[in-house]
Design a protein around this motif. Structure first.
Motif, PDB file in Angstrom:
ATOM      1  N   CYS A  13       0.733  -1.236  -0.255  1.00 43.81           N
ATOM      2  CA  CYS A  13      -0.235  -0.059   0.214  1.00 43.81           C
ATOM      3  C   CYS A  13       0.786   1.263  -0.448  1.00 43.81           C
ATOM      4  CB  CYS A  13      -0.454   0.607   1.439  1.00 43.81           C
ATOM      5  SG  CYS A  13      -2.328  -1.345   1.447  1.00 43.81           S
ATOM      6  N   SER A  14       2.037   1.335   0.457  1.00 45.18           N
ATOM      7  CA  SER A  14       2.933   2.221   1.087  1.00 45.18           C
ATOM      8  C   SER A  14       3.161   2.388  -0.442  1.00 45.18           C
ATOM      9  CB  SER A  14       3.869   1.728   2.259  1.00 45.18           C
ATOM     10  OG  SER A  14       4.348   3.065   2.629  1.00 45.18           O
ATOM     11  N   ASN A  15       3.896   1.763  -1.184  1.00 40.73           N
ATOM     12  CA  ASN A  15       4.483   1.904  -2.642  1.00 40.73           C
ATOM     13  C   ASN A  15       3.652   1.866  -3.402  1.00 40.73           C
ATOM     14  OD1 ASN A  15       6.421   1.497  -4.186  1.00 40.73           O
ATOM     15  ND2 ASN A  15       5.100   0.166  -4.966  1.00 40.73           N
ATOM     16  N   CYS A  16       1.923   1.901  -3.489  1.00 43.52           N
ATOM     17  CA  CYS A  16       1.187   1.858  -4.060  1.00 43.52           C
ATOM     18  C   CYS A  16       0.813   3.280  -4.431  1.00 43.52           C
ATOM     19  CB  CYS A  16       0.064   0.976  -3.744  1.00 43.52           C
ATOM     20  SG  CYS A  16      -0.854   0.744  -5.437  1.00 43.52           S
ATOM     21  N   ALA A  17       1.081   3.909  -3.315  1.00 40.22           N
ATOM     22  CA  ALA A  17       0.376   5.111  -2.898  1.00 40.22           C
ATOM     23  C   ALA A  17       1.369   6.507  -3.336  1.00 40.22           C
ATOM     24  CB  ALA A  17       0.477   5.145  -1.247  1.00 40.22           C
ATOM     25  N   LEU A  18       3.039   6.118  -3.072  1.00 43.21           N
ATOM     26  CA  LEU A  18       3.850   7.023  -4.194  1.00 43.21           C
ATOM     27  C   LEU A  18       3.719   6.490  -5.942  1.00 43.21           C
ATOM     28  CD1 LEU A  18       6.048   6.435  -0.870  1.00 43.21           C
ATOM     29  CD2 LEU A  18       4.656   8.601  -1.390  1.00 43.21           C
ATOM     30  N   ALA A  22       3.481   9.576  -8.522  1.00 41.36           N
ATOM     31  CA  ALA A  22       4.553   9.874  -9.733  1.00 41.36           C
ATOM     32  C   ALA A  22       3.736   9.440 -10.785  1.00 41.36           C
ATOM     33  CB  ALA A  22       5.835   8.577  -9.204  1.00 41.36           C
ATOM     34  N   CYS A  23       2.987   8.913 -10.996  1.00 44.82           N
ATOM     35  CA  CYS A  23       2.266   9.129 -11.904  1.00 44.82           C
ATOM     36  C   CYS A  23       1.092   9.917 -12.171  1.00 44.82           C
ATOM     37  CB  CYS A  23       1.203   7.122 -11.822  1.00 44.82           C
ATOM     38  SG  CYS A  23       0.642   6.823 -14.314  1.00 44.82           S
ATOM     39  N   ASP A  43      -5.733   7.481  -9.934  1.00 44.06           N
ATOM     40  CA  ASP A  43      -4.152   7.943  -9.787  1.00 44.06           C
ATOM     41  C   ASP A  43      -4.426   8.240  -8.234  1.00 44.06           C
ATOM     42  OD1 ASP A  43      -2.488   6.409 -10.539  1.00 44.06           O
ATOM     43  OD2 ASP A  43      -2.260   8.129 -12.601  1.00 44.06           O
ATOM     44  N   ARG A  44      -5.192   9.638  -8.337  1.00 44.64           N
ATOM     45  CA  ARG A  44      -5.413  10.218  -6.738  1.00 44.64           C
ATOM     46  C   ARG A  44      -6.043   9.849  -5.760  1.00 44.64           C
ATOM     47  NH1 ARG A  44      -8.587  15.247  -8.863  1.00 44.64           N
ATOM     48  NH2 ARG A  44      -7.888  16.584  -7.071  1.00 44.64           N
ATOM     49  N   MET A  49      -6.444   6.746  -0.568  1.00 40.26           N
ATOM     50  CA  MET A  49      -6.685   4.912  -0.349  1.00 40.26           C
ATOM     51  C   MET A  49      -5.437   3.922   0.525  1.00 40.26           C
ATOM     52  SD  MET A  49     -10.466   4.997  -0.313  1.00 40.26           S
ATOM     53  CE  MET A  49     -10.366   3.014   0.226  1.00 40.26           C
ATOM     54  N   CYS A  50      -4.616   4.314  -0.276  1.00 40.65           N
ATOM     55  CA  CYS A  50      -3.418   2.883   0.071  1.00 40.65           C
ATOM     56  C   CYS A  50      -2.461   4.751   0.493  1.00 40.65           C
ATOM     57  CB  CYS A  50      -2.895   2.985  -1.372  1.00 40.65           C
ATOM     58  SG  CYS A  50      -2.918   2.002  -2.912  1.00 40.65           S
TER      59      CYS A  50
END
Lengths: 109, 109, 109, 109
Positions: A13-18, A22-23, A43-44, A49-50
């Motif tokens: 989740c932490s990785n996906c959020a960032l 970036a995307c 993305d927003r 959520m993540c």
């Protein structure tokens, strides 16, 4: 991180959020931003959520499991949209989202 | 993550945010919560600042450097408070905060 | 709200954060998204900064004043960009940003 | 705010988020922090959920309704806990939470 039970989901989740942040920013710098509008929008939501999912799990919140169920949905929606676009940032984001969706689904049970 | 320039600082902030959340929750479950009140207070601010720092860097925001300068301050304050307490969650948090403070200071220059 | 000292600044930040979110989403639905890319980028940063400013003030955080100083900068940048665009959502956002910048500057002293 | 459909729920969530932050901080300054630990824990989750609910509605996110359903649950839990404590900050928070729960439930249908 002390919450070994949640650990791999927290990391996903932490990785996906960032990666989503970036995307979205990379999408805004594309020549055809128009084509990326839906991607930026998802993305927003997915980033927010993540980020909160990772937070709630780190707290061992009683809300964490139900939150993860909802988080998995937006991860899938965002991952499917990103997968349509060939740019590296979208392909990387699609992978992070799909991985996060699976982790959240496993957590939500 | 595509932002190699910011990469180690993003990771430090992202980790510190979650370790602070976990520390605050663990502090609330201690027998002597009273003694942990200042720690919880700083954990909350530090978690929020580090989470936003990671976000802004992932976006390559023009605000990122100045934000990191401010983030480093709260990381130091939180790390110093946590270091006073012998519980594992506080000692782990102190380390994460001090590491994050250094990364943010390097980024802020 | 019990923090009367911070009250009007908290309200300005809280409002600005949400108006920026709405403006970014409306920008993404414009026909010429390309022309709005900078606005969306600033809206995202401004929304996050204002939301955290409101939080820190509500907590009476010792970080609040310094945070408001930085928040004022992004509010001004976002307000100036929004003011260039004639759409209602941008004009409304420009007003919310400028009002918030002033409140934050007053708080930061 | 341009989202008239969501407007009263956005305001309730935005207010509840900040009242919960203030309540958590005030709880940490009480003499008997121990007795407030559960309240602080719920305040943190409720603040985060309400803040994100307000954001998602401001964006007219497709996730907003489902999110509001989950948000209503934590608002009720937090409001019930706060209602047990006689301090002004807890009584004010209980009211904000209950109002927000009702708004979110109406939105979630």
């Amino acid at each position: 991180m002390t919450n070994t039970m949640f650990n791999s989901c927290i990391q996903a989740c932490s990785n996906c959020a960032l990666v989503c942040e970036a995307c979205a920013s990379a999408c805004l710098r594309e020549e055809n931003v128009q084509a990326m509008a839906r991607c930026i929008e998802l993305d927003r939501d997915c980033a927010d959520m993540c980020a909160l999912a990772a937070r709630l799990m780190s707290r061992q919140s009683e809300l964490a499991k139900e939150f993860c169920a909802l988080c998995a949905k937006i991860c899938r929606a965002c991952g499917e949209e990103c997968a349509k676009h060939q740019m590296d940032h979208c392909q990387e984001c699609a992978k992070a989202c799909m991985n996060c969706a699976e982790e959240c689904e496993r957590m939500a049970v």
